[in-house]
Design an enzyme around this catalytic site. Structure first.
Site, PDB file in Angstrom:
ATOM      1  N   GLY A  19       0.536  -1.386  -0.612  1.00  0.00           N
ATOM      2  CA  GLY A  19      -0.269  -0.273   0.149  1.00  0.00           C
ATOM      3  C   GLY A  19       1.224   1.083   0.532  1.00  0.00           C
ATOM      4  CB  THR A  20      -0.206   5.136   0.372  1.00  0.00           C
ATOM      5  OG1 THR A  20      -0.829   4.450  -0.845  1.00  0.00           O
ATOM      6  CG2 THR A  20       0.772   6.127  -0.096  1.00  0.00           C
ATOM      7  CB  VAL A  21       1.488   3.592   4.673  1.00  0.00           C
ATOM      8  CG1 VAL A  21       2.188   3.686   5.601  1.00  0.00           C
ATOM      9  CG2 VAL A  21       0.516   4.805   5.163  1.00  0.00           C
ATOM     10  CG  LEU A  90      -2.548  -4.536   7.955  1.00  0.00           C
ATOM     11  CD1 LEU A  90      -2.702  -5.720   9.156  1.00  0.00           C
ATOM     12  CD2 LEU A  90      -2.860  -5.735   6.412  1.00  0.00           C
ATOM     13  CG  ASP A  91      -8.295  -0.952   4.092  1.00  0.00           C
ATOM     14  OD1 ASP A  91      -8.151  -0.340   3.447  1.00  0.00           O
ATOM     15  OD2 ASP A  91      -8.883  -1.320   4.835  1.00  0.00           O
ATOM     16  CB  CYS A 145      -1.372  11.122   8.333  1.00  0.00           C
ATOM     17  SG  CYS A 145      -3.012  11.366   7.499  1.00  0.00           S
ATOM     18  N   GLY A 177      -3.700  11.085   1.348  1.00  0.00           N
ATOM     19  CA  GLY A 177      -3.945  10.548   2.338  1.00  0.00           C
ATOM     20  C   GLY A 177      -5.183   9.247   2.960  1.00  0.00           C
ATOM     21  CG  HIS A 247      -1.905  15.864   5.714  1.00  0.00           C
ATOM     22  ND1 HIS A 247      -2.490  15.477   4.408  1.00  0.00           N
ATOM     23  CD2 HIS A 247      -2.300  14.953   5.849  1.00  0.00           C
ATOM     24  CE1 HIS A 247      -2.957  14.579   3.952  1.00  0.00           C
ATOM     25  NE2 HIS A 247      -3.209  13.922   5.406  1.00  0.00           N
TER      26      HIS A 247
HETATM   27  N1  LIG Z   1      -1.753   6.994   3.575  1.00  0.00           N
HETATM   28  C1  LIG Z   1      -1.756   7.768   4.729  1.00  0.00           C
HETATM   29  O1  LIG Z   1      -0.990   9.455   4.121  1.00  0.00           O
HETATM   30  C2  LIG Z   1      -1.701   7.621   5.584  1.00  0.00           C
HETATM   31  C3  LIG Z   1      -2.772   6.163   6.147  1.00  0.00           C
HETATM   32  N2  LIG Z   1      -2.935   5.610   7.295  1.00  0.00           N
HETATM   33  C4  LIG Z   1      -3.558   4.533   7.949  1.00  0.00           C
HETATM   34  O2  LIG Z   1      -2.210   3.320   7.214  1.00  0.00           O
HETATM   35  C5  LIG Z   1      -3.408   1.906   6.789  1.00  0.00           C
HETATM   36  C6  LIG Z   1      -2.481   2.574   4.854  1.00  0.00           C
HETATM   37  O3  LIG Z   1      -3.473   3.157   4.625  1.00  0.00           O
HETATM   38  P1  LIG Z   1      -2.735   3.047   2.858  1.00  0.00           P
HETATM   39  O4  LIG Z   1      -1.480   2.705   2.433  1.00  0.00           O
HETATM   40  O5  LIG Z   1      -3.241   4.683   2.509  1.00  0.00           O
HETATM   41  O6  LIG Z   1      -3.863   2.056   2.131  1.00  0.00           O
HETATM   42  P2  LIG Z   1      -4.174   1.618   1.459  1.00  0.00           P
HETATM   43  O7  LIG Z   1      -4.964   0.937   0.920  1.00  0.00           O
HETATM   44  O8  LIG Z   1      -2.860   2.087   0.275  1.00  0.00           O
HETATM   45  O9  LIG Z   1      -2.981  -0.448   1.721  1.00  0.00           O
HETATM   46  C7  LIG Z   1      -3.528  -0.577   1.775  1.00  0.00           C
HETATM   47  C8  LIG Z   1      -3.008  -2.248   2.693  1.00  0.00           C
HETATM   48  O10 LIG Z   1      -3.287  -3.239   3.107  1.00  0.00           O
HETATM   49  C9  LIG Z   1      -3.498  -4.413   2.349  1.00  0.00           C
HETATM   50  N3  LIG Z   1      -4.756  -5.059   2.615  1.00  0.00           N
HETATM   51  C10 LIG Z   1      -5.768  -4.515   2.056  1.00  0.00           C
HETATM   52  N4  LIG Z   1      -6.532  -5.979   2.902  1.00  0.00           N
HETATM   53  C11 LIG Z   1      -6.390  -6.791   3.497  1.00  0.00           C
HETATM   54  C12 LIG Z   1      -6.148  -8.074   4.060  1.00  0.00           C
HETATM   55  N5  LIG Z   1      -7.802  -8.331   4.519  1.00  0.00           N
HETATM   56  N6  LIG Z   1      -5.675  -8.299   4.813  1.00  0.00           N
HETATM   57  C13 LIG Z   1      -4.346  -8.092   4.542  1.00  0.00           C
HETATM   58  N7  LIG Z   1      -3.880  -7.403   4.196  1.00  0.00           N
HETATM   59  C14 LIG Z   1      -4.443  -6.578   3.600  1.00  0.00           C
HETATM   60  C15 LIG Z   1      -3.702  -4.082   1.066  1.00  0.00           C
HETATM   61  O11 LIG Z   1      -2.846  -5.238   0.159  1.00  0.00           O
HETATM   62  P3  LIG Z   1      -3.344  -5.715  -1.005  1.00  0.00           P
HETATM   63  O12 LIG Z   1      -2.528  -4.974  -2.069  1.00  0.00           O
HETATM   64  O13 LIG Z   1      -2.724  -6.831  -1.541  1.00  0.00           O
HETATM   65  O14 LIG Z   1      -4.950  -5.036  -1.403  1.00  0.00           O
HETATM   66  C16 LIG Z   1      -2.184  -3.008   0.969  1.00  0.00           C
HETATM   67  O15 LIG Z   1      -1.035  -3.329   1.149  1.00  0.00           O
HETATM   68  C17 LIG Z   1      -4.293   2.726   6.893  1.00  0.00           C
HETATM   69  O16 LIG Z   1      -5.089   2.141   8.573  1.00  0.00           O
HETATM   70  C18 LIG Z   1      -5.019   4.272   6.957  1.00  0.00           C
HETATM   71  O17 LIG Z   1      -5.786   4.909   7.255  1.00  0.00           O
HETATM   72  C19 LIG Z   1      -2.600   6.644   8.627  1.00  0.00           C
HETATM   73  C20 LIG Z   1      -1.657   7.722   8.478  1.00  0.00           C
HETATM   74  C21 LIG Z   1      -1.516   8.466   6.796  1.00  0.00           C
HETATM   75  N1  LIG Z   2      -7.553  10.110   6.883  1.00  0.00           N
HETATM   76  C1  LIG Z   2      -5.780  10.514   6.968  1.00  0.00           C
HETATM   77  C2  LIG Z   2      -5.090   9.355   6.759  1.00  0.00           C
HETATM   78  C3  LIG Z   2      -5.156   7.913   7.561  1.00  0.00           C
HETATM   79  O1  LIG Z   2      -6.066   7.207   6.833  1.00  0.00           O
HETATM   80  O2  LIG Z   2      -5.441   8.490   8.744  1.00  0.00           O
HETATM   81  P1  LIG Z   2      -6.734   7.535   9.804  1.00  0.00           P
HETATM   82  O3  LIG Z   2      -5.077   6.395   9.883  1.00  0.00           O
HETATM   83  O4  LIG Z   2      -6.399   8.327  10.550  1.00  0.00           O
HETATM   84  O5  LIG Z   2      -7.899   7.175   9.556  1.00  0.00           O
HETATM   85  C4  LIG Z   2      -6.087  11.382   5.786  1.00  0.00           C
HETATM   86  O6  LIG Z   2      -6.748  10.852   4.575  1.00  0.00           O
HETATM   87  O7  LIG Z   2      -4.985  11.956   5.025  1.00  0.00           O
END
Ligand SMILES: NC(=O)C1=CN([C@@H]2O[C@H](COP(=O)(O)OP(=O)(O)OC[C@H]3O[C@@H](n4cnc5c(N)ncnc54)[C@H](OP(=O)(O)O)[C@@H]3O)[C@@H](O)[C@H]2O)C=CC1
Ligand SMILES: N[C@@H](CC(=O)OP(=O)(O)O)C(=O)O
EC number: 1.2.1.11
Length: 359
Positions: A19-21, A90-91, A145, A177, A247
């Protein structure tokens, strides 16, 4: 290369590595002086594939060679048993059950997901500093974040001038985000969306949990208390804007101290701030955690989001507020200090404090 307390490489795993993170974790950990990426986990859509085929790589640097051919695993504790530290990107829909299963398997999780932030046994960012009474299997979470980005200057101001009483914060949050693919182009190009579900509430209570500290429970066990006795009240307004990363937040604060500090005193306190994690030797904490701009039109996401490789925050426009005391603008890289970098710093702290045992 800096040495961790035992001078050993520490095996780590990444949940949500595609994922993104997760991609930011991969990029940062591939060059980390202590941590070695040992296992990558993602959903069943990705499991069984080499990382290069499983991931939609969106970083500006190439996929690090150490992970290119690594086979992505299901997020099951048995695949991560050799990891002293597990990072989670993780999501949130999946993080609850998976992170709980990992904790039950005595594994140490450093998570970005929101699921366990309210749990009184779970510390949020710098609370991890305070010798938390963690069991062998535990979860340490990052804050949201936006919260992390503006809490850093708030913490610096409280250190210099004592408690902040009120805070108004308005965010302009990047599309990244929302993860990948995130907000549809038709919704965000040429537009501002004045709503991000759940975000304002998270900023309002997470700030109190972080700045409020640790409470003594009736049974003598310390908890990380979201109703901590802190005078601060926060009102947040969150908006999505057509920016890719970074942000931006407009912040106004009122201090308990009367008379309040002047804008110049605030600037000096922000520049002088040294996070506790830096003084004890965490390698991912930037030398200058906060950069204060003098130019009237900074910080800007396109120009300032990679300050200190995304680990520092930029502040500008420090000035008097005619309603509260002082107002300023903060810019924080949501994917770095707002997510992956913060988790890595938490894990470094845990290693330095002996909370994570290195075999
Ligand atoms: N983006 C941001 O700036 C920030 C994000 N966050 C939090 O960090 C977490 C990740 O965010 P982000 O990277 O943006 O999300 P993404 O949607 O980009 O990535 C999600 C990840 O979770 C995996 N995943 C989804 N479903 C499952 C499952 N059932 N079992 C195992 N793995 C799974 C995906 O794998 P696959 O590729 O195989 O689907 C992928 O690696 C979230 O909880 C988000 O709220 C927190 C702060 C900032
Ligand atoms: N909701 C934040 C990112 C995020 O995933 O936050 P949280 O981990 O608190 O759900 C944004 O959109 O920029």
């Amino acid at each position: 290369m800096s040495k961790n307390p035992d001078g050993k490489q520490i095996k780590v795993g990444i949940l949500g590595a595609t994922g993104t993170v997760g991609q930011r974790f991969v990029t940062l950990l591939a060059k980390h002086p202590w941590f070695t990426i040992h296992v990558l986990g993602a959903s069943s859509r990705s499991a069984g594939k080499p990382y290069t085929l499983a991931v939609m790589w969106k970083q500006t640097t190439p996929i690090p060679s150490v992970v290119r051919d690594m086979i992505v695993r299901e997020c099951h504790p048995k695949h991560f048993a050799e990891c002293a530290v597990i990072f989670s990107g993780l999501d949130a829909d999946a993080a609850g059950d998976i992170e709980s299963a990992f904790r039950s398997a005595d594994l140490a999780i450093f998570s970005n997901a929101k699921n366990y932030r309210r749990d009184p046994s779970v510390p949020l960012i710098q609370q991890a500093l305070q010798n938390p009474p963690l069991k062998k299997g535990f979860i340490v979470t990052n804050a949201n974040c936006s919260t992390t980005g503006y809490v850093i200057p708030l913490r610096a101001l409280e250190k210099a001038f004592g408690p902040i009483e009120s805070c108004l914060v308005t965010t302009m949050q990047a599309i990244s985000g929302a993860g990948y693919p995130g907000v549809p182009g038709l919704d965000i190009i040429d537009n501002v969306v004045p709503y991000i579900g759940g975000e304002e509430e998270k900023m309002e209570w997470e700030t109190l949990k972080i700045l409020g500290g640790i409470a003594d429970g009736d049974d003598g066990v310390k908890t990380f208390d979201m109703h901590a006795r802190h005078p601060l009240r926060v009102s947040a307004s969150c908006n999505r804007v057509p920016v890719i990363d970074g942000h931006t937040m407009c912040v106004s604060v009122r201090f308990q101290q009367k008379p309040p500090p002047s804008p110049q005193q605030v600037r000096e306190a922000l520049v002088a701030y040294t996070p506790e994690a830096q003084s004890i030797g965490c390698p991912s904490v930037p030398v200058h955690a906060i950069f204060v701009h003098e130019e009237p039109d900074r910080p800007q996401p396109r120009l300032d989001r990679y300050y200190q490789d995304g680990a520092g925050v930029s502040v500008g426009r420090v000035r008097q507020c005619p309603v509260l005391d002082i107002k300023f603008v903060v810019l924080a890289n949501n994917v770095s200090i707002g997510a992956a970098t913060s988790s890595i710093i938490n894990a470094e702290l845990a290693v330095l404090k002996g909370v994570v045992k290195v075999e």
